[in-house]
Design an enzyme around this catalytic site. Structure first.
Site, PDB file in Angstrom:
ATOM      1  N   GLN A  87       0.800  -1.220   0.000  1.00 48.60           N
ATOM      2  CA  GLN A  87       0.000   0.000   0.000  1.00 48.60           C
ATOM      3  C   GLN A  87       0.837   1.277   0.000  1.00 48.60           C
ATOM      4  OE1 GLN A  87      -2.518  -0.416   3.461  1.00 48.60           O
ATOM      5  NE2 GLN A  87      -3.672  -2.124   2.585  1.00 48.60           N
ATOM      6  N   HIS A 151      -1.095   0.145   5.736  1.00 48.79           N
ATOM      7  CA  HIS A 151      -1.711   1.173   6.602  1.00 48.79           C
ATOM      8  C   HIS A 151      -0.833   2.410   6.793  1.00 48.79           C
ATOM      9  CE1 HIS A 151      -4.873  -1.660   8.610  1.00 48.79           C
ATOM     10  NE2 HIS A 151      -4.766  -1.857   7.299  1.00 48.79           N
ATOM     11  N   GLU A 243     -15.526   3.834   9.267  1.00 46.00           N
ATOM     12  CA  GLU A 243     -16.123   4.924  10.047  1.00 46.00           C
ATOM     13  C   GLU A 243     -16.052   6.263   9.341  1.00 46.00           C
ATOM     14  OE1 GLU A 243     -14.877   3.152  14.468  1.00 46.00           O
ATOM     15  OE2 GLU A 243     -14.150   5.110  13.826  1.00 46.00           O
ATOM     16  N   TYR A 253     -10.427   8.158  19.414  1.00 52.04           N
ATOM     17  CA  TYR A 253     -11.444   7.545  18.560  1.00 52.04           C
ATOM     18  C   TYR A 253     -11.446   6.026  18.608  1.00 52.04           C
ATOM     19  CZ  TYR A 253     -12.830  12.130  17.569  1.00 52.04           C
ATOM     20  OH  TYR A 253     -13.339  13.393  17.762  1.00 52.04           O
ATOM     21  N   TYR A 264      -9.969 -10.060  10.415  1.00 55.30           N
ATOM     22  CA  TYR A 264     -10.188 -10.791   9.167  1.00 55.30           C
ATOM     23  C   TYR A 264     -10.395 -12.276   9.413  1.00 55.30           C
ATOM     24  CZ  TYR A 264      -8.736  -6.402   7.140  1.00 55.30           C
ATOM     25  OH  TYR A 264      -8.652  -5.057   6.804  1.00 55.30           O
TER      26      TYR A 264
END
Length: 369
Positions: A87, A151, A243, A253, A264
């Site tokens: 990513q 991430h 979210e 949060y 997963y």
């Protein structure tokens, strides 16, 4: 020769895709989605230049200018080296509010470092010819670096004071660090354009001074509300639990202590969905859509959509249109599902149309009109 005229003198490679279009009937109106350009390798971020052309990042580490007719520039020079792994790579891009005067832009990218890589923010100055950048400096580095490819986040949003919000992922395997305010994994930070700390940060005891909020997983959508000026974010959950949040200074949060998703493997994550001292999302998706770029519509081309939020979806391969009542989501419409395209970014153009980036090896810029 003026700066903008010089930009227009760049040589272009013309895309053959811009004539393709497809009609869609939505709940509010009929629209057409047309391909403006293709041939972009995993495009990630989009920002409009003052003359209406687009800066588009490609995750492997390139940036191009895309003309409204679909013409692609050669890769711009002076872009930082990236760790293009999984990513990671070249990610978001945003113009300085004073770009017309200072020619600065800001990018997030997975920076190769000792010990792995991490999300960094670089400030670049576009050169007089518009073919690249003649000045580059890293103004922020997420710490610690980690030898993994997942991430990174991340989005960049200027607030109304000129400070820059940076949304940062938890690096997946280090998810518990999202609760540790002594580092910047799984956080939103707020910095000045030189990387210093601006007035107005929460400055909580034990928190790094750049941190705005903690307990985030992997934010890949963010935008400033056009009326309130507050930051809204779209955040990946695991298996469910994506979210929408309105992150406030100094608040937590919840990730990975509370979530509406599961791992997963199907295993439970954390302690449940609520805990004192941890904030609730204003909206969540279960199952996950993998939300990406986010924009509030303020134009006149689609008056029926004015004030709505638009969020791209990667796994969901669509755009979610959210109808709002203040800071509540009261309805969702899923747009362009039949295209079967991973939508990486959503932006409103200066022409009042919506623009979408398609995340693919032969990625596209789409225009909704």
């Amino acid at each position: 020769m003026t700066y903008l005229f010089a930009l227009m003198m760049i040589g272009w490679a013309v895309s053959e895709a811009h004539a393709q279009s497809r009609p869609f009937q939505t709940e509010k109106r009929s629209v057409t989605v047309e391909t403006v350009a293709n041939g972009l390798e995993n495009p990630w971020g989009l920002a409009f230049l003052p003359d209406g052309r687009m800066l588009v990042t490609e995750r492997p580490g390139r940036m191009r200018i895309v003309a409204p007719d679909g013409a692609l520039s050669a890769p711009l020079t002076g872009v930082p080296n990236v760790s293009a792994r999984n990513q990671g790579g070249l990610l978001d891009v945003v113009l300085d509010p004073a770009f017309a005067a200072n020619r600065f832009i800001y990018v997030t990218f997975a920076e190769p470092r000792s010990g792995g890589s991490g999300t960094s923010v670089a400030r670049l100055r576009m050169n007089a010819g518009g073919a690249g950048f003649d000045q580059a400096s890293v103004i922020f580095r997420q710490e610690p670096a980690y030898n993994g490819g997942l991430h990174f986040g991340s989005r960049l949003v200027f607030d109304r004071t000129g400070a820059l919000f940076v949304a940062l992922g938890d690096r997946y395997a280090l998810r518990n660090e999202a609760q540790n305010p002594a580092n910047t994994l799984g956080k939103i930070v707020r910095i000045a354009t030189d990387g210093s700390i601006p007035p107005g940060n929460p400055g909580r005891e034990g928190w790094l001074p750049a941190i705005w909020s903690i307990g985030h997983r992997n934010i890949q959508g963010a935008a400033l509300h056009p009326v309130t000026g507050r930051l809204w974010t779209a955040e990946h959950g695991a298996r469910g639990g994506d979210e929408i949040n309105i992150p406030e200074a100094g608040k937590n949060y919840g990730w990975p202590v509370i979530t509406y998703g599961r791992d997963y493997s199907g295993a439970k994550i954390g302690e449940g969905t609520h805990k004192p001292g941890m904030e609730q999302p204003i909206f969540y998706w279960d199952p996950s859509i993998a939300p990406s770029g986010m924009a509030f519509y303020t134009g006149d081309r689609f008056p029926e959509w004015k004030g709505n939020a638009f969020i791209g979806a990667l796994a969901g391969q669509m755009v979610a249109r959210l109808t709002l009542d203040g800071e509540k989501v009261v309805a969702e419409e899923r747009l362009f599902v039949g295209m079967n395209k991973r939508i990486r970014d959503v932006r409103q153009g200066p022409d009042g149309f919506l623009y979408l980036l398609v995340d693919a090896a032969d990625g596209e810029v789409l225009r909704v009109r």
